[in-house]
Write a protein that holds these residues in place. Structure first.
Motif, PDB file in Angstrom:
ATOM      1  N   PRO A 104       0.800  -1.227   0.000  1.00 40.14           N
ATOM      2  CA  PRO A 104       0.000   0.000   0.000  1.00 40.14           C
ATOM      3  C   PRO A 104       0.834   1.278   0.000  1.00 40.14           C
ATOM      4  CG  PRO A 104      -1.016  -1.601   1.450  1.00 40.14           C
ATOM      5  CD  PRO A 104       0.292  -2.185   1.018  1.00 40.14           C
ATOM      6  N   TRP A 109      -0.908   4.930  -0.973  1.00 38.80           N
ATOM      7  CA  TRP A 109      -2.174   5.103  -0.273  1.00 38.80           C
ATOM      8  C   TRP A 109      -1.982   6.125   0.852  1.00 38.80           C
ATOM      9  CZ3 TRP A 109      -4.763  -0.306   0.878  1.00 38.80           C
ATOM     10  CH2 TRP A 109      -4.975  -0.987  -0.337  1.00 38.80           C
ATOM     11  N   ARG A 113      -6.140   5.305   5.160  1.00 36.44           N
ATOM     12  CA  ARG A 113      -6.546   4.089   4.448  1.00 36.44           C
ATOM     13  C   ARG A 113      -5.650   2.921   4.828  1.00 36.44           C
ATOM     14  NH1 ARG A 113      -6.536   3.121  -2.157  1.00 36.44           N
ATOM     15  NH2 ARG A 113      -7.548   1.057  -2.106  1.00 36.44           N
ATOM     16  N   THR A 117      -6.781  -0.504   6.777  1.00 32.65           N
ATOM     17  CA  THR A 117      -6.510  -1.788   6.123  1.00 32.65           C
ATOM     18  C   THR A 117      -5.749  -2.726   7.063  1.00 32.65           C
ATOM     19  OG1 THR A 117      -6.494  -0.796   3.907  1.00 32.65           O
ATOM     20  CG2 THR A 117      -5.357  -2.900   4.161  1.00 32.65           C
ATOM     21  N   HIS A 120      -8.131  -4.013   9.756  1.00 32.98           N
ATOM     22  CA  HIS A 120      -9.102  -4.953   9.174  1.00 32.98           C
ATOM     23  C   HIS A 120      -8.460  -6.310   8.895  1.00 32.98           C
ATOM     24  CE1 HIS A 120     -12.155  -6.676   6.580  1.00 32.98           C
ATOM     25  NE2 HIS A 120     -11.275  -6.753   5.591  1.00 32.98           N
ATOM     26  N   SER A 155      -3.099  -7.346   1.360  1.00 32.04           N
ATOM     27  CA  SER A 155      -3.162  -5.906   1.644  1.00 32.04           C
ATOM     28  C   SER A 155      -3.782  -5.072   0.529  1.00 32.04           C
ATOM     29  CB  SER A 155      -1.764  -5.368   1.973  1.00 32.04           C
ATOM     30  OG  SER A 155      -0.900  -5.497   0.856  1.00 32.04           O
ATOM     31  N   THR A 156      -3.632  -5.486  -0.711  1.00 30.03           N
ATOM     32  CA  THR A 156      -4.215  -4.721  -1.823  1.00 30.03           C
ATOM     33  C   THR A 156      -5.475  -5.385  -2.384  1.00 30.03           C
ATOM     34  OG1 THR A 156      -2.736  -5.803  -3.412  1.00 30.03           O
ATOM     35  CG2 THR A 156      -1.992  -3.699  -2.469  1.00 30.03           C
ATOM     36  N   ASN A 157      -6.031  -6.322  -1.604  1.00 35.78           N
ATOM     37  CA  ASN A 157      -7.257  -7.017  -2.004  1.00 35.78           C
ATOM     38  C   ASN A 157      -7.123  -7.678  -3.383  1.00 35.78           C
ATOM     39  OD1 ASN A 157      -9.910  -7.911  -1.614  1.00 35.78           O
ATOM     40  ND2 ASN A 157     -10.780  -6.130  -2.643  1.00 35.78           N
TER      41      ASN A 157
END
Length: 255
Positions: A104, A109, A113, A117, A120, A155-157
């Protein structure tokens, strides 16, 4: 409608004169959990590395998310593919939060954010953010480090997650717990594709929606665990499954 996310078309891979993969063709759909089972030297890790361009095929095509890797921006591709390995590779001088935030930050980012992240993802891998995010890798157990490795890869989905024997160095109880956690994680993360390399038969059968059995650079069978067990497609697959039966017999003798 099912979407093809990984496709190998007649892929061949040689290192010098040594052919590791020969004429490999298969398709994986978005959202599948595919486990890849085989002995050392079967070509399973080389196949995994060709999905994110760490190895390129000598011949044939590797297509990921509709893009032929021979024409792809491999740096950008890897930022959209999570990668979890046995050695984990956490940066020892960075905290847990900093380790998770590596990609990220590269993508610039904003801090809010990134912080959201990190919290989460720690919750997703069953680690309390306030308790763990300021710790360093040497303050974690092997199982906790592997959870951080998974969180960092997420981490970056990314739509695709690659796992190269991530639990093989862990003790049996921790390994079993993490297998259940990774299975639960896949169910929580809708439409994420997991490609999981292992040499553990029970792990492959427990985790996979489908199991790809490899031997000497070729696919012996690619089927659901139930079909694999009930209808082994070759003598190799039958012998492989027979080792599980031998272990059951041993346990019965020891009772």
């Amino acid at each position: 409608m099912t979407k093809e996310i990984i496709k190998f078309e007649h892929v061949n891979k040689k290192f010098g004169r040594n052919e590791i993969i020969s004429d490999l063709s298969f398709t994986i759909n978005q959202g599948e959990f595919v486990t890849v089972l085989g002995a050392s030297g079967s070509g399973k890790t080389t196949t995994l590395k060709m999905i994110n361009g760490l190895e390129m095929p000598t011949g044939g095509k590797v297509i990921v998310n509709g893009e032929d890797l021979s024409a792809a921006d491999l740096v950008d591709l890897r930022r959209h593919i999570g990668y979890v390995v046995q050695s984990i590779g956490l940066f020892p001088h960075m905290t847990v939060a900093q380790n998770i935030a590596v990609t990220p930050k590269l993508l610039k980012w904003d801090q809010a954010r990134i912080a959201d992240t990190v919290d989460h993802l720690l919750e997703l891998v069953n680690l309390k953010p306030n308790e763990y995010k300021k710790r360093y890798p040497n303050q974690l157990s092997g199982g906790q480090q592997q959870r951080i490795g998974v969180a960092r890869a997420l981490s970056t989905n990314p739509p695709i997650m690659l796992f190269d024997e991530p639990f093989s160095a862990l003790d049996a109880i921790i390994k079993q717990d993490l297998q259940q956690e990774i299975k639960n994680l896949h169910q929580k993360l809708a439409n994420k594709t997991f490609f999981f390399v292992t040499h553990d038969i029970n792990e492959a059968l427990f985790l996979g929606d489908r199991v790809m059995v490899m031997n000497q650079g070729k696919i012996e069978q690619f089927a659901s665990p139930r079909e694999l067990v009930s209808k082994p497609a070759s003598s190799y697959v039958a012998r492989l499954l027979g080792t599980v039966e031998q272990n059951k017999d041993l346990w019965e003798q020891l009772k």
